[in-house]
Design a protein around this motif. Structure first.
Motif, short mmCIF file in Angstrom:
data_model
loop_
_atom_site.label_atom_id
_atom_site.label_comp_id
_atom_site.label_asym_id
_atom_site.label_seq_id
_atom_site.Cartn_x
_atom_site.Cartn_y
_atom_site.Cartn_z
N VAL A 184 -6.81 11.74 -14.17
CA VAL A 184 -6.49 10.25 -13.90
C VAL A 184 -4.95 10.33 -13.73
N TYR A 185 -4.48 9.80 -12.85
CA TYR A 185 -3.00 9.74 -12.57
C TYR A 185 -2.45 8.32 -12.90
N TRP A 231 0.65 -1.20 0.01
CA TRP A 231 -0.04 0.07 -0.20
C TRP A 231 0.91 1.21 -0.08
N VAL A 232 0.55 2.38 -0.86
CA VAL A 232 1.15 3.53 -0.93
C VAL A 232 0.19 4.32 -1.18
N HIS A 233 0.33 5.69 -0.86
CA HIS A 233 -0.41 7.03 -1.23
C HIS A 233 0.23 8.17 -1.75
N ASP A 234 -0.56 8.89 -2.11
CA ASP A 234 -0.05 10.25 -2.79
C ASP A 234 -0.95 11.38 -2.25
N CYS A 235 -0.61 11.63 -1.02
CA CYS A 235 -1.67 12.40 -0.34
C CYS A 235 -0.83 13.81 0.09
N ARG A 236 0.21 14.19 -0.49
CA ARG A 236 0.83 15.36 -0.24
C ARG A 236 -0.14 16.45 -0.42
N PRO A 237 -0.37 17.37 0.29
CA PRO A 237 -1.59 18.61 0.05
C PRO A 237 -1.31 19.38 -1.19
N GLY A 238 -2.27 19.17 -2.10
CA GLY A 238 -2.38 19.81 -3.40
C GLY A 238 -1.74 18.92 -4.63
N SER A 239 -1.34 17.58 -4.24
CA SER A 239 -1.02 16.69 -5.22
C SER A 239 -1.77 15.87 -6.02
#
Length: 325
Positions: free
Chosen positions: A145-146, A131-139
């Motif tokens: 679609v990423y 599990w990973v996340h990309d939750c930096r504010p504004g990211s």
């Protein structure tokens, strides 16, 4: 064990544990959008079946993402988007069912018996889940679609123990880098939809309907705008009360990245229809409709015509999901 570090990795790392050869790369052939959508539907259905059979929440979410990719695709028909919504609803149901089953087998709900717990843990996962996340504010922005790739670096638990390895020099290797995964698409549903649905030539205004995702529900509002107005509306609406009990009135911000730059109340449009004989298409007699042009922060323009927006498939889709007191 997983470890992330800043040291550069080898371009072609040695397979130190002799488990298979090089990672095979899938060859992606050129396919039509319709075939690609059909493949995504088939894969989503397979993942849903796998999720129910293995109690695998990750598969349910992957099925939801595939359906979301179709829902956001410009090549998807109204029928495709309707089917995608059904798959998303089914994925949500499957995930909720899995969570209930796991909860009943856990300490909070009391165990239903050793046989049930054994059934839950009996089958090993076909792959190691990471599990990973990309939750930096504004990211992360709604409606986009990423594309992601992942490379896992595994901590060698036998580092420093040469007697346990066939190659003693492998005991000096602390991290074993894996191969890059193929790119994966993750679709983020828009949190706001807007549609031009009416006109007021006397006041030189166009009516816009907003659909806003607000604290777990879709809500709706409507307002008139003139040329130069940003589509930014704060309005008092009814929402569910605390704990889902009753309703309450609160101010909701309906915000879009759009500004009205032009309104044409007598735009002549001609409907394109399938032709007869050798003619490919034919155009109906011109009719006058109201169209508005909107610009986003980057200066990109899009034109919305009232009859088209009122019958838009996305409008019907979000209208069906609207919360009603």
């Amino acid at each position: 064990y997983l470890r992330f570090f800043n040291e550069p990795l080898a371009a072609d790392p040695e397979n130190r544990y002799r488990r298979g050869g090089k990672v095979a790369r899938a060859v992606v052939a050129d396919v039509s959008p319709a075939v690609l959508i059909a493949q995504k539907f088939a894969e989503a259905q397979r993942l849903l079946e796998s999720a129910e059979g293995d109690l695998n929440i990750n598969d349910a979410r992957r099925a939801w993402n595939l359906a979301q990719e179709v829902a956001l695709s410009k090549d998807a028909s109204a029928g495709d988007k309707s089917r995608a919504q059904r798959i998303k609803d089914e994925a949500d149901r499957v995930e909720a069912d899995i969570r209930r089953k796991i909860w009943r087998l856990g300490d909070k709900g009391g165990r239903t018996g050793a046989d049930d717990e054994e059934e839950l843990l009996r089958e090993p996962l076909p792959i190691q889940q990471v599990w990973v996340h990309d939750c930096r504010p504004g990211s992360v922005e709604s409606g986009r679609v990423y594309h992601y790739r992942l490379r896992v670096n595994i901590l060698n638990q036998l580092a420093g123990e040469p007697d346990k390895l066939e190659k003693k020099e492998d005991s000096t290797v602390v991290f074993v880098p894996g191969a890059w995964t193929e790119p994966v698409e993750v679709a983020i549903e828009p949190s706001t939809y807007f549609f031009a649905t009416g006109k007021d030539p006397r006041k030189q205004q166009v009516s816009v309907e907003f659909f806003q995702w607000f604290e777990g529900i879709w809500i709706k509002s409507r307002e008139k705008f003139s040329v130069g107005d940003p589509l930014d509306l704060g309005k008092i609406v009814e929402v569910p009360g605390p704990g889902g009990e009753g309703t309450e009135r609160t101010t909701v911000e309906f915000k879009t990245d759009a500004t009205v730059v032009d309104i044409d109340f007598e735009r002549v449009v001609r409907e394109r229809k399938k032709g007869t004989g050798r003619a490919g298409v034919r155009f109906a007699q011109g009719t006058k409709v109201c169209c508005a042009v909107f610009a986003d922060a980057a200066g990109r323009l899009q034109e919305r015509c009232v009859p088209t927006d009122k019958a838009h498939p996305d409008k019907r889709m979000v209208q069906d999901r609207l919360w009603r007191p």
